[in-house]
Write an enzyme that holds these catalytic residues in place. Structure first.
Site, PDB file in Angstrom:
ATOM      1  CE1 TYR A 145      -3.302  -2.729   0.089  1.00  0.00           C
ATOM      2  CE2 TYR A 145      -3.881  -2.103   2.312  1.00  0.00           C
ATOM      3  CZ  TYR A 145      -4.090  -2.882   1.197  1.00  0.00           C
ATOM      4  OH  TYR A 145      -5.107  -3.811   1.204  1.00  0.00           O
ATOM      5  CE  LYS A 190       1.091 -18.088  -1.552  1.00  0.00           C
ATOM      6  NZ  LYS A 190       0.316 -19.324  -1.314  1.00  0.00           N
ATOM      7  CG  ASP A 222      -2.621 -20.082   0.298  1.00  0.00           C
ATOM      8  OD1 ASP A 222      -1.911 -20.057   1.322  1.00  0.00           O
ATOM      9  OD2 ASP A 222      -2.254 -20.622  -0.769  1.00  0.00           O
ATOM     10  CG  ASP A 246      -7.299  -4.017   3.949  1.00  0.00           C
ATOM     11  OD1 ASP A 246      -8.341  -3.927   4.625  1.00  0.00           O
ATOM     12  OD2 ASP A 246      -7.115  -3.357   2.904  1.00  0.00           O
ATOM     13  CG  ASP A 250     -12.392  -5.924   5.884  1.00  0.00           C
ATOM     14  OD1 ASP A 250     -12.319  -5.432   7.021  1.00  0.00           O
ATOM     15  OD2 ASP A 250     -12.374  -5.240   4.851  1.00  0.00           O
TER      16      ASP A 250
END
Length: 372
Positions: A145, A190, A222, A246, A250
């Site tokens: 980001y 990851k 994942d 993020d 959620d």
């Protein structure tokens, strides 16, 4: 702890942000009245409303006020006229990213709890989520980001970069929190693909030696996304980088049954910021149906930040009372007659006076204000 005097900057923002902020402030004012504290609230612009008024999603005046405050309460930011315009050069979210950088807010902390009285609101089976209680630590000022971005006529790129220092400072917070909870920390990365994730894993493995009481495990993002749904009770403290956090935080909202129940705190080098994790929900703006509980629980996290644990516990108790008595907005109870303001007043009154009998529904049109 004795009487406190605190300056709190309120950034109501866009959509339902002003409405839920009003209720959080109402509850904080009730806390101040009951315990003799003094909270000075000062409102400033941020988000789409700031763009409309000044052309800037985060005016310098707002940054200056935040830097001088003891804490910040944020409502929500975002507006469809910017969300639906990919060509927009100035966006509300740019203000939020700049605020995080300006205040050094490097760690976002999101508690996720499955409330027994609301288990049916989750799309997941009750037997799967009952008892779930986790704390998600999301790195907030690094990663993709904030990396270099660019476009050509045929391609685009977003670079993801992390330093050891950025990882170490939030990992310490996560390890410390795990030590005070169930002593388990899960790093989500990851590392089988990304070099930045391999750095995260190396740093956390080294730091784990300094926290021998904390059991550490490692999940690829994942797999973590799947385990959040299959076995959410297996998590205690989750630590992860910006984008993964993020998305996962959620996703975790389905465990609680609603984004409107989840608070957050963003802490760093200067002042800390507290906000519900839900968006601006512009479709509900001005209708009095927004759920204020996440904002109110964010205020409870602010009180904990001030080391006012008794006060924070009372606010949480008041929220649990509202949940038990089903004094909720239509999001959580479609047949509910209660408005955003009435739910906030019910919780604030409990903070001031203790238990409150729920008014008869035939009298609800006059509002809780008649008995508070």
């Amino acid at each position: 702890m004795g009487v406190l005097n605190k300056k709190i900057v309120v950034l109501p923002g866009d959509g339902i942000g002003p409405e839920v902020c009003n209720e959080a402030v109402k509850v904080l004012e009730a806390v101040a009245e009951r315990f003799g504290h003094r909270f000075l609230f000062e409102k400033h612009l941020m988000g789409a409303c700031a763009i409309d008024a000044t052309g800037n999603p985060l005016p310098d005046e707002t940054v200056d006020a935040c830097l001088e405050a003891d804490a910040i309460m944020l409502g929500a930011i975002g507006d469809p006229k910017y969300d639906n315009n990919p060509a927009a050069k100035v966006r509300p979210e740019q203000g939020l990213l700049r605020l995080r950088k300006s205040l050094g807010l490097y760690a976002n902390i999101r508690p996720v709890t499955a409330y027994d009285v609301l288990l049916d609101h989750s799309p997941l089976k009750n037997t799967r989520i009952a008892g779930a209680d986790m704390l998600i630590f999301r790195e907030l000022t690094g990663g993709i980001y904030f990396g270099e971005k660019g476009r050509t006529s045929e391609s685009a790129y977003d670079n993801c970069t992390y330093s050891k220092e950025e990882i170490v400072r939030i990992a310490h917070l996560a390890f410390q929190a795990a030590g005070m909870r169930r002593q388990k920390l899960t790093l989500v990365d990851k590392a089988n693909v990304l070099e930045t994730s391999r750095l995260w894993r190396e740093v956390v493995q080294d730091m784990a030696q300094d926290y021998p009481e904390v059991a550490v495990d490692y999940l690829f993002v994942d797999n973590a996304a799947m385990q959040l749904i299959l076995n959410p009770r297996s998590f205690d403290v989750i630590l992860t980088e910006n984008m993964f956090g993020d998305i996962l935080s959620d996703e975790a909202s389905v465990i609680a049954g609603s984004l409107g129940l989840l608070p957050s705190a963003s802490v760093g080098n200067h002042v800390s910021l507290f906000e519900p994790i839900h968006g601006s929900y512009p479709q509900a703006k001005g209708k009095g149906i927004a759920n204020p509980i996440a904002a109110i629980l964010s205020a409870a996290m602010m009180l904990e930040h001030f080391n006012l644990q008794e006060e924070a516990d009372l606010v949480k108790e008041a929220v649990h009372n509202a949940l038990e008595k089903q004094v909720l907005t239509p999001e959580l109870n479609p047949t509910s007659p209660y408005s955003t303001e009435q739910v906030g007043s019910f919780i604030a009154y409990y903070v001031l006076e203790g238990a409150l009998v729920v008014p008869h529904k035939s009298n609800i049109e006059v509002g809780l204000s008649t008995i508070i």
